[in-house]
Write a protein that holds these residues in place. Structure first.
Motif, PDB file in Angstrom:
ATOM      1  N   HIS A  27       6.822  10.326  22.294  1.00 15.58           N
ATOM      2  CA  HIS A  27       5.651  10.019  23.128  1.00 15.58           C
ATOM      3  C   HIS A  27       4.365  10.440  22.414  1.00 15.58           C
ATOM      4  CE1 HIS A  27       2.942   9.854  26.574  1.00 15.58           C
ATOM      5  NE2 HIS A  27       2.620  11.103  26.320  1.00 15.58           N
ATOM      6  N   LYS A  31       1.205   8.326  20.977  1.00 13.12           N
ATOM      7  CA  LYS A  31      -0.162   8.574  21.462  1.00 13.12           C
ATOM      8  C   LYS A  31      -1.141   8.795  20.316  1.00 13.12           C
ATOM      9  CE  LYS A  31      -0.264   8.731  26.001  1.00 13.12           C
ATOM     10  NZ  LYS A  31      -1.005   7.776  26.757  1.00 13.12           N
ATOM     11  N   GLU A  38      -7.479   0.076  26.616  1.00  6.34           N
ATOM     12  CA  GLU A  38      -6.885  -0.744  27.666  1.00  6.34           C
ATOM     13  C   GLU A  38      -7.673  -2.031  27.920  1.00  6.34           C
ATOM     14  OE1 GLU A  38      -4.056  -0.238  29.583  1.00  6.34           O
ATOM     15  OE2 GLU A  38      -3.555   1.472  28.354  1.00  6.34           O
ATOM     16  N   CYS A  98       1.028  -3.068  28.698  1.00  6.57           N
ATOM     17  CA  CYS A  98       2.038  -3.568  29.642  1.00  6.57           C
ATOM     18  C   CYS A  98       3.169  -4.302  28.930  1.00  6.57           C
ATOM     19  CB  CYS A  98       1.386  -4.523  30.649  1.00  6.57           C
ATOM     20  SG  CYS A  98       0.082  -3.806  31.632  1.00  6.57           S
ATOM     21  N   GLU A 155      -3.216   2.156  41.595  1.00  2.00           N
ATOM     22  CA  GLU A 155      -3.185   3.357  40.741  1.00  2.00           C
ATOM     23  C   GLU A 155      -1.907   4.156  40.966  1.00  2.00           C
ATOM     24  OE1 GLU A 155      -4.825   5.095  37.537  1.00  2.00           O
ATOM     25  OE2 GLU A 155      -5.699   3.415  38.631  1.00  2.00           O
ATOM     26  N   HIS A 158       1.101   2.004  39.615  1.00  2.00           N
ATOM     27  CA  HIS A 158       1.082   1.781  38.168  1.00  2.00           C
ATOM     28  C   HIS A 158       1.191   3.089  37.385  1.00  2.00           C
ATOM     29  CE1 HIS A 158      -0.851   0.952  34.225  1.00  2.00           C
ATOM     30  NE2 HIS A 158      -0.113  -0.141  34.312  1.00  2.00           N
ATOM     31  N   GLU A 159       0.366   4.061  37.730  1.00  4.61           N
ATOM     32  CA  GLU A 159       0.334   5.320  36.971  1.00  4.61           C
ATOM     33  C   GLU A 159       1.274   6.378  37.522  1.00  4.61           C
ATOM     34  OE1 GLU A 159      -1.114   5.887  34.081  1.00  4.61           O
ATOM     35  OE2 GLU A 159      -1.840   3.824  34.098  1.00  4.61           O
ATOM     36  N   GLY A 160       1.825   6.129  38.682  1.00  3.63           N
ATOM     37  CA  GLY A 160       2.710   7.107  39.296  1.00  3.63           C
ATOM     38  C   GLY A 160       4.122   6.604  39.437  1.00  3.63           C
ATOM     39  N   LYS A 163       5.838   4.137  36.805  1.00  2.00           N
ATOM     40  CA  LYS A 163       5.800   4.730  35.458  1.00  2.00           C
ATOM     41  C   LYS A 163       6.913   5.773  35.313  1.00  2.00           C
ATOM     42  CE  LYS A 163       2.622   7.197  32.409  1.00  2.00           C
ATOM     43  NZ  LYS A 163       1.241   7.712  32.319  1.00  2.00           N
ATOM     44  N   TYR A 164       7.026   6.654  36.321  1.00  3.50           N
ATOM     45  CA  TYR A 164       8.055   7.696  36.235  1.00  3.50           C
ATOM     46  C   TYR A 164       9.446   7.130  36.485  1.00  3.50           C
ATOM     47  CZ  TYR A 164       4.141  10.739  35.695  1.00  3.50           C
ATOM     48  OH  TYR A 164       3.004  11.314  35.205  1.00  3.50           O
TER      49      TYR A 164
END
Length: 195
Positions: A27, A31, A38, A98, A155, A158-160, A163-164
Motif C-alpha cells: 500500500h 502511495k 483524482e 476506480c 463519501e 466510497h471511502e468507507g 473500500k474496507y
C-alpha cells in the motif's frame, strides 16, 4: 545475526501478521510511487507516464458499470469523461483510481510474497484477479445505485464501507490461499504390508 523471535502468544497469528505487513508495504509503495490527482487523467510511476493504461481501464469500468446498471433497470446515462449520471442530476465520474489496478496489485503482491508453491500461485493469482475485477464492478455499481436518491451517502460508501469491504475480500482470498490452496498435500502412497 540474531533471529527475531515471535512470542508464543503471537505465533498462532504469524500468517495474519505477515499478511498485514505485506499489505501495508505494498500500500505505501503504491502511495509513494503512483502519482496522480483524482481530478485529472495523468498518472505516473517513478516519473513514467502510465496514464494511457489507467484511462483505458477507467473507460472500460465506466462502460461495464453503465451496462450493469442499465440492465438492472436504473435510468442512467454514460456521459463523456466516464461520468455516469441520473436524470435528477446525481452523477459520478469514474477516475483512474476506480480502475481496480491498486487492489489487483496488492492482491498479487500478497500472494506472490506469501508462503506457498509457485505452481499454485501461477493459477491462483489470475483467478484472484478475476474476483478483484468483479468486486470492483460490483462496488462501483452499488455505490452509484445507492446514491441515486441519497447523494450525501457517497463519501461513506466510497471511502468507507465498500473500500474496507474490498480489503475484506482480499483478506478472505488470502485466507482461502492460506488454509486450503497452499497446504494441499498429495495423497500418501499406500504401503503394502508383508506378513
Amino acid at each position: 545475526m540474531k533471529r527475531i523471535k515471535i512470542p508464543e502468544k503471537l505465533f498462532a497469528y504469524k500468517g495474519v501478521l505477515y499478511f498485514f505487513v505485506i499489505l501495508l508495504a505494498s500500500h505505501f509503495f503504491w502511495k509513494f510511487t503512483m502519482i496522480g490527482d483524482e481530478s485529472d487523467d495523468v498518472v505516473t510511476f517513478l516519473g513514467m507516464d502510465l496514464s494511457a493504461a489507467f484511462n483505458v481501464m477507467s473507460a472500460h469500468v465506466a462502460n461495464v458499470v453503465y451496462e450493469v446498471l442499465y440492465f438492472l433497470g436504473y435510468e442512467v446515462a454514460l456521459l463523456p469523461e466516464n461520468v455516469i449520471a441520473y436524470a435528477n442530476g446525481v452523477a459520478v465520474r469514474i477516475v483512474w483510481a476506480c480502475s481496480g489496478f491498486k487492489q489487483a496489485y496488492i492482491f498479487t503482491v500478497i500472494i506472490a510474497f506469501y508462503y506457498g508453491p509457485w505452481l499454485r500461485k501461477l493459477w491462483y493469482i489470475p483467478a484472484g484477479l478475476v474476483i478483484v475485477y468483479l468486486y470492483n464492478i460490483f462496488r462501483i455499481a452499488a455505490i452509484i445505485a445507492l446514491i441515486e436518491n441519497n447523494p450525501a451517502n457517497f463519501e461513506f460508501l466510497h471511502e468507507g464501507f465498500f473500500k474496507y469491504l474490498y480489503y475484506g475480500v482480499i483478506f478472505l482470498m488470502w485466507v482461502l490461499w492460506e488454509e486450503k490452496i497452499r497446504k494441499i498435500k498429495s495423497k500418501p502412497e499406500k504401503r503394502s504390508e508383508i506378513n
